[in-house]
Structure formats: C-alpha cells, structure tokens
Write a protein that holds these residues in place. Structure first.
Motif, PDB file in Angstrom:
ATOM      1  N   SER A 642       0.825  -1.209   0.000  1.00  0.00           N
ATOM      2  CA  SER A 642       0.000   0.000   0.000  1.00  0.00           C
ATOM      3  C   SER A 642       0.859   1.258   0.000  1.00  0.00           C
ATOM      4  CB  SER A 642      -0.916   0.010   1.234  1.00  0.00           C
ATOM      5  OG  SER A 642      -0.142  -0.032   2.430  1.00  0.00           O
ATOM      6  N   SER A 644       3.392   4.117  -1.400  1.00  0.00           N
ATOM      7  CA  SER A 644       3.599   4.763  -2.691  1.00  0.00           C
ATOM      8  C   SER A 644       4.942   4.341  -3.274  1.00  0.00           C
ATOM      9  CB  SER A 644       3.567   6.284  -2.538  1.00  0.00           C
ATOM     10  OG  SER A 644       3.962   6.917  -3.743  1.00  0.00           O
ATOM     11  N   GLU A 650       1.016   5.753  -6.734  1.00  0.00           N
ATOM     12  CA  GLU A 650       0.841   6.417  -5.439  1.00  0.00           C
ATOM     13  C   GLU A 650       0.044   5.571  -4.458  1.00  0.00           C
ATOM     14  OE1 GLU A 650       1.281   9.623  -8.605  1.00  0.00           O
ATOM     15  OE2 GLU A 650       0.175   7.731  -8.384  1.00  0.00           O
ATOM     16  N   GLY A 651      -0.870   4.755  -4.966  1.00  0.00           N
ATOM     17  CA  GLY A 651      -1.684   3.909  -4.103  1.00  0.00           C
ATOM     18  C   GLY A 651      -1.102   2.533  -3.877  1.00  0.00           C
ATOM     19  N   TRP A 675      -2.131  -0.610  -7.898  1.00  0.00           N
ATOM     20  CA  TRP A 675      -3.249  -0.994  -7.031  1.00  0.00           C
ATOM     21  C   TRP A 675      -4.472  -0.132  -7.320  1.00  0.00           C
ATOM     22  CZ3 TRP A 675      -4.647  -5.011  -4.319  1.00  0.00           C
ATOM     23  CH2 TRP A 675      -5.761  -4.898  -3.478  1.00  0.00           C
ATOM     24  N   SER A 676      -4.265   1.095  -7.752  1.00  0.00           N
ATOM     25  CA  SER A 676      -5.399   1.981  -8.042  1.00  0.00           C
ATOM     26  C   SER A 676      -6.306   1.379  -9.110  1.00  0.00           C
ATOM     27  CB  SER A 676      -4.895   3.350  -8.489  1.00  0.00           C
ATOM     28  OG  SER A 676      -4.066   3.236  -9.641  1.00  0.00           O
ATOM     29  N   ALA A 679      -8.320  -1.389  -7.360  1.00  0.00           N
ATOM     30  CA  ALA A 679      -9.306  -0.785  -6.455  1.00  0.00           C
ATOM     31  C   ALA A 679     -10.475  -0.198  -7.232  1.00  0.00           C
ATOM     32  CB  ALA A 679      -8.632   0.288  -5.607  1.00  0.00           C
ATOM     33  N   ALA A 680     -10.179   0.444  -8.356  1.00  0.00           N
ATOM     34  CA  ALA A 680     -11.249   1.051  -9.155  1.00  0.00           C
ATOM     35  C   ALA A 680     -12.185  -0.007  -9.714  1.00  0.00           C
ATOM     36  CB  ALA A 680     -10.639   1.879 -10.285  1.00  0.00           C
TER      37      ALA A 680
END
Length: 685
Positions: A642, A644, A650-651, A675-676, A679-680
C-alpha cells in the motif's frame, strides 16, 4: 506449483487413448445407420475468377433478411453476396484464403488470409453502403504459408483474437486491438504447434473453446484463452473414429442448453458429422447435402454456422458450405432448421442466455526481464519500499532454478545471486544488525535445505548474505516462506514443507554481525502448503493449503495450532485450486485487503483484512495489446504493497509471477499492476 501439474500431460494422453478406443468401438454402428440428406435452400453465384475456400455470414441486426455472405474469391479478393445469392461487391486484396467475421463495437469486422502477401487482412463491412473498407493499421505478416483463419471474441474481456493456421502445423493466436485512428493492429500472444498441416478452425465465443482440423489426422479442441494451459483434447480422429480422411471445414451452431453443435465436413466420406457440444462433443450422427439423391457439394472447403434467424427463409439460422469445385465454385446455403429436423434434434435457442463474467479485469503496466532459466523457474516476489525515494524501490524475486534477482521498478535486473534453488522470498525492515537497522531478506533454499539470509542496501539496491553459516531447516524440502515482525521488534520466518509441515524460526543477530535462526514452533496441515503472509500489526498468519483453503492463525510462537478457514475452495466458485501466493495490502487502522492467487482459473481473490475477512471479489490480469505486455496466468507467488512507489503508483502496487509468459513466448517473469486500477475495478476504498 504441485506435482499434479506435471502429471497433466500424461493424463491428457491417457484420455486421448481412451476416447479413441471408445469411438472406435462404436464407429461401426454409424456405418450401418440410414443416410440422412438435406437439400440446400439457396446458393451464391460462382466467384468471379474461380476458386472459393471459405465463407462467413455477416449478420444484419437491424434487418436480418438483408444479411450478407462474404466469400473468398482467391485472386478475386473477398466477394459479397445477398441471401438470394446475387453478387453485391468485392474487396480486392491479394489471394484471399479463409475468412471469418465478428461484430465488434457496432461494426462488422472481417479477417482473411492473403496467401500472396503472407499476411492477415482486416476490414469492416458497412450494411448502409454495401461496401467494405480496410482496417489494417499495418501489415500483420505470418512468416509462413497460411492455410486458414478464424476469429474469437473473449467471453472474459471482449478482446478480439485471430487464429492463423499454416502448412507446416503452425497455429498462431493474434490479439487484435484498436489504434487511435480506428484501425486494427495485432500481436502474436500464443504459438501452438501441430505435427502437420491444418486448414480449418472455429471458435465459440460463449464457451471459449477452439476447434482445429488437422489434415488427415482429426479434430482437436483447445481453450481459446491465450493464458490457458495448452492441452489438446481429441474430438474425432482418423482410423479410430468417424473421420474418413481430410476434414473439409468446421462450424458451430450454438443454441445454448437446448442444442449446441459442432459440424465437421467429412470430405472423403461425402457427409457431415454432427457432435453434441453439450455432451463433451459426443458424436450424434451424419447427414449428406443432396438434391434429388445426388450430392450437391463437389469440394467442401469451408463451413460457417449462424444460429440466429436470418430472414423468413432461414428461421432457425443457416449453415454455409463453400463448394470449391473446379468449375462454378460458390457457397451453398442450408437451413439449420432443416438439418436439425432431419437429424431429429433440437435446433437450439436463437439467442441463448450467457452468464456474464464477474471477474474484474486489469492490465499490467510493467513486466520484468524474464528469468534466465526456462520452464517453471520464476516463483515469488517481494517489494522493497525505499525509505526516502519511492521511485528507487525494488523488486526482489526468485528464480527457483538458480537464485535471487533484484529488479528496479522498470523491470530491469540490478543484481543476480546464483545461490541455488531459492523458492520463496520475503523481507522485513528495522532489524538491528551490527549497530544499525537493516532490511532483512530471507529465502527458502531447496538446494541446501536451509534458510538463506541477506541484508538489502537501500543505497546500492544490492543483497549481501548475512547468514551465520548454513542455517538448516530440518525439512525434507523447504518450500513456501514468509516473514513476521511483531510489535516488540522480534523478527521471525515461517517455512513450509510439501508434506504439510510449517516451521517457525526466530531470527537473532550475532555479535559478529551475522544472523542465525532459532526454531520456535512447528505447525502441521493435512496437505501441501506454500503461500503465506503475516500481518505484523494484528499478529495474524495466513497460510494457503493449496487444494483446500486459506487459513488464519496466530503468528506468535505461543499462539498454538488453532486455525480458522477464511476461504475454502469448495465454498467459493471464484476459487480454483491450487491456492498459491498470498499478499497483504495494509491500510491504517487495521483496514486493508488480503490477495490470494487462485491458480486454477488465473485469477486473484480479494478479502478484507479486518473482521471475518469477508470476500470482496476477484480480478484477472489481461494483455495490453498497445504496450505488448501479455496477461498473467498460473501465478505461484505474488506481493502487494500500500506504500507509494512514485508517480502512477501512489496507491501502491500488485506484483505477480507469470507462469506463462506468452507474448512473445519467453521464460517466466513478473508483472506489475497499479493498485489503483484494481481498487477502481472492485470498488475498493
């Protein structure tokens, strides 16, 4: 990866032999069956320059009766006809050989082979103008003499693929993808090889199955997913089955659960074999195409099936048969309803229901350089997060046939330590050694049956062994590994054995500036384990028992053996064994997620870190045609952070071993997904 994988090829061979024997025993029954004949309901006019080897139906959803037949005219290009058989237009393009079509993004896309130029040609047909326009972003060159082509649209992500067949047994799978200007480009994502020439193939988009006719051998079935295990299953075969010689074309009539069929032109016998796709491609029977008792097809060289109603004369769909006769080559049109009635089977549903794929789909943005060793070599990654400059973070990974690798975040190798068969790797920072805090890296050493121990320098991004001599495990085969640092600052390592044993050691610094391991606990599982991860904040240990479940237990030496299954293979259809790598995406306040590799279906299951570890959803990693990075399959080890890692990450990031690095076909490697993106797609906070 377990020993069961290594038995797959042998099991497949036994299945082929068994299937062949069963069909050979029943083949004589079909020889005495009464002949069934069906008459064509229409035909196209002959091609302009003679010769035709394939046809496809271009379905007009607005007005099905105005659908179009596209047929190869060899040197005459691709020719278009109405359902009444009349000529409409043509698209020049070398020597066309083989054609298939799909409706993609609201347009009808066609693919043909140009044997003269040795390439695939792509075009789109416009029903309003009655013309086709080329879509080639650039020439897609085969590099061999092409014999056939078929298209497949993935049920998982909608990607469009083309399969090309060659005169020396080539079978290439191309990913076709749109460019910024609306054209189509392509990359080879998988290369299969047959022992001899193949001319015909057909793919079913609903099931993801590919059928290939190998000349004078038989019909084979594959999984059309480029990331799937390459296993060929025999459908029918010469001498032992009902194929009498060369296959003259393949077609699928998919009517769902009420009737789903494969048709093969049994050219030498003069008839057409029908197989039940709802019963593992079981042979159903044969029919002939005749007019007044005389065979209507002289040289079958291509089939195409369409189950949807095509105007008043074809309410149950159509079967197109290309007749490459010496004089007057054309395409005959059969009513599928007539064929089904003659065979006394259901024609199936016009629009069979299909279950949507619930997997979230993401694409990798980086891949590492492949490991040096071939075969099943790359295995497990760990992520070092640089304390002051996230962009200088690194990936430490195992080549379990050779040693340890260090990569930068662009996938470039920085260091290679040929220290033996190091299977799994993990790291923890804050270990006090030689008067300073260091990042400690450990790996399971299968060569010496020991614990390999290193320190990692954040300035040079290099590993240095700090083991206090050989640190034996006492295990028969040190396999899985993960580390744990508790709130008091003590650091531990867990290593599993294929017999289900898991042993825990405490890592202790010596006055000489080295590290030794002191055994503190033994755990026992019923079957093999490998993937594991420890939660330093909560004191939980998660262990994946490959065939059964993901277990949660205490990570402290005095926690005992009490465990709880948070995910069982038998309870969640999204899971398919083997359960392999496990990673922890830790967020503040005890929040976050666990990620588990579901190796059997090339996906990753996500669970909440807190509470009862509720299942959130699953995702898969698909190829990105524009960057040329292929998808990820058969993952052993994975890692997630998690923290950056700089711009675009960054995520945090997710990294997985790719068990089949297919595009281009290379040794295994590791691939990264922001990861972003995950997550999205899963709606995670």
């Amino acid at each position: 990866m377990t020993h069961r994988r290594r038995l797959a090829a042998a099991s497949a061979l036994i299945a082929l032999m068994t299937t062949g024997q069963v069909r050979a025993e029943t083949a004589t029954q079909a020889d005495v069956a009464p002949s069934i004949s069906v008459a064509p309901v229409g035909a196209t006019v002959p091609t302009a320059q003679g010769g035709s080897n394939a046809a496809a139906l271009l379905y007009n959803r607005v007005d099905p009766g105005s659908s179009i037949i596209a047929a190869t005219g060899e040197l005459g290009g691709l020719e278009f006809y109405g359902l009444d058989g009349g000529f409409k237009s043509a698209l020049a393009g070398g020597e066309t050989y083989g054609v298939d079509a799909r409706e993609i993004g609201g347009r009808t896309v066609l693919a043909v082979l140009d044997r003269q130029a040795g390439r695939i040609r792509l075009s789109a047909y416009d029903f309003a103008t009655g013309q086709a326009q080329t879509l080639d972003a650039r020439p897609l060159l085969l590099g061999y003499a092409g014999e056939g082509v078929c298209l497949h649209q993935s049920p998982r992500d909608g990607s469009l693929y083309a399969f090309t067949l060659g005169g020396e047994g080539q079978l290439d799978q191309w990913l076709l993808y749109p460019t910024a200007d609306g054209k189509l480009d392509g990359r080879i994502v998988r290369r299969l090889h047959l022992s001899s020439e193949a001319k015909y193939c057909v793919a079913d988009d609903a099931s993801g199955r590919l059928y290939v006719a190998q000349q004078a051998v038989g019909v084979w079935r594959y999984d059309a997913d480029p990331e799937a295990e390459t296993v060929a299953t025999v459908v029918d075969i010469n001498r032992l089955g009902r194929i009498k010689g060369e296959v003259g074309g393949l077609a699928i009539l998919n009517g769902g659960t009420e009737g789903n069929y494969l048709i093969a032109a049994n050219a030498d016998a003069g008839d057409y074999n029908v197989y039940d796709r709802n019963a593992d491609d079981r042979f159903l029977g044969t029919f002939r195409i005749q007019v007044n008792g005389i065979d209507a097809i002289e040289g079958p060289s291509g089939l195409f099936g369409a189950r949807a109603p095509v105007g008043q004369g074809l309410p149950g769909g159509a079967l197109l048969v290309t007749d490459d006769r010496k004089v007057g080559a054309n395409t005959r049109i059969l009513s599928w309803q007539d064929v089904a009635a003659a065979l006394k089977v259901s024609p199936g549903q016009a629009a069979p229901a299909s279950a949507p794929d619930k997997l979230a789909l993401v694409q990798p943005t980086m891949e590492t350089q492949p490991v040096e060793n071939g075969g099943d070599a790359a295995d497990d990654p760990a992520i070092f997060v640089h304390p002051t400059d996230p962009t200088r973070s690194a990936i430490i990974a195992t080549d379990k046939k050779g040693g340890l690798l260090v990569y930068d975040l662009k996938g470039k190798p920085l260091q290679y330590l040929p220290d033996g068969k190091l299977n799994n790797v993990d790291l923890r920072s804050g270990f006090r050694l030689g008067g300073k805090d260091v990042t400690l890296v450990t790996a399971s050493d299968r060569t010496r049956k020991a614990i390999a121990i290193y320190s990692f320098d954040p300035d040079t991004l290099r590993l240095t062994s700090v083991a206090d001599g050989l640190q034996p495990t006492g295990l028969s085969d040190p396999y899985g590994l993960c580390m744990y640092r508790n709130r008091k600052g003590a650091t531990f390592v867990f290593i599993s054995d294929p017999d289900g044993g898991v042993r825990q050691w405490k890592l202790v610094a010596t006055p000489a500036g080295t590290v030794k391991a002191e055994k503190v606990r033994d755990l026992k599982f019923d079957t093999q384990t490998e993937g594991c991860v420890a939660d330093d904040e909560t004191g939980a240990l998660y262990v994946a028992e490959e065939d059964l479940a993901l277990w949660k237990l205490g990570a402290e030496p005095r926690s005992g053996a009490t465990r709880k299954a948070i995910a069982r293979v038998s309870d969640n259809p999204a899971l398919k064994d083997d359960l392999e790598g496990v990673g922890l995406y830790a967020q503040a306040g005890g929040k976050g997620y666990l990620v588990l590799s579901s190796q059997g279906n090339n996906s990753y299951a996500v669970y909440r870190r807190e509470g009862d570890n509720a299942y959130v959803g699953s995702f898969a990693i698909n190829a990105d045609g524009k960057t040329g990075i292929d998808g990820v399959s058969e993952t052993d080890g994975l890692e997630v952070t998690s923290a950056s890692l700089g711009a675009g990450l960054e995520g945090g990031a997710f990294i997985a071993q790719d068990g089949r690095n297919v595009s281009p076909p290379e040794n295994q490697n590791f691939k990264l997904v922001p990861w972003s993106a995950i997550a999205a797609k899963l709606g995670l906070k």
